[in-house]
Design an enzyme around this catalytic site. Sequence first.
Site, short mmCIF file in Angstrom:
data_model
loop_
_atom_site.label_atom_id
_atom_site.label_comp_id
_atom_site.label_asym_id
_atom_site.label_seq_id
_atom_site.Cartn_x
_atom_site.Cartn_y
_atom_site.Cartn_z
N SER A 1 0.86 -1.18 0.00
CA SER A 1 0.00 0.00 0.00
C SER A 1 0.89 1.23 0.00
CB SER A 1 -0.89 -0.02 1.25
OG SER A 1 -1.48 1.25 1.48
N TYR B 1 -1.69 -0.28 10.67
CA TYR B 1 -1.73 -0.70 9.27
C TYR B 1 -0.45 -0.29 8.55
CZ TYR B 1 -3.40 -1.17 4.46
OH TYR B 1 -3.55 -1.52 3.14
#
Length: 230
Positions: free
Chosen positions: A134, A147
């Site tokens: 990501s 995250y």
Amino acid sequence: MDLTGKVAIVTGVSSGIGRATAAALLACGAAVAGWGRTAPEGLDHDRFQFFACDVRDEHAVAEAFTNTQRELGLEIHVLVNNAGVGIFGPIDGFKSEDWHAMFDTNVNGLFYCTRAVLPQFKKQHEGHIINVASLAATAGTASLAGYCATKYAVRGFSDALFKELRPDGIKVTCVMPGSVETNFNGATPGAAPDPHKMQPEDIAAAIVHALEAPQATMISEIQMRPAQVK
């Protein structure tokens, strides 16, 4: 890599990027072993086979790999480590079980799956590992600390891994998308595509692009952002 006749494993195949990637690989002539906790709806193809697998469980991963080779043949050419989970919130109220759930899926699961395929890849002197990270692997964001930590780990793992496996003829690519319209973090995709988000098919196309690069070329990282911003 010419994908015709190749065998690819795609984790997190149930929906979103995983499902779109499986469909794109099938369209390119590959056979696809889809690993996930639930089977994808509507992905009916004679070259697609679903294997129930929770990547957080290393024994389940080993079993899924054994079953994949039994059903699709010993040679495996592609692993797309896509399975992932995102749970957001400030750290001072963050639940330990949510922290562990992200690391168990995003980091440990990726390790288990990678370790499973490597002996076969090395035997073949051929293979390509795609790790879906990501843009959270490039910069921290408030309320995404957990995250971000997992995706920084995925990027670091990918960078070290490609250097480790290069002499064996194995390629590693880390794909880092920004905003994608999926069910991620409990969000519900809209009925019409959001022009300010990428679609799962966009990420799948980038994965195919990396896989189809000339044999002498390795695309080690891909960063992807929506072309338009709000």
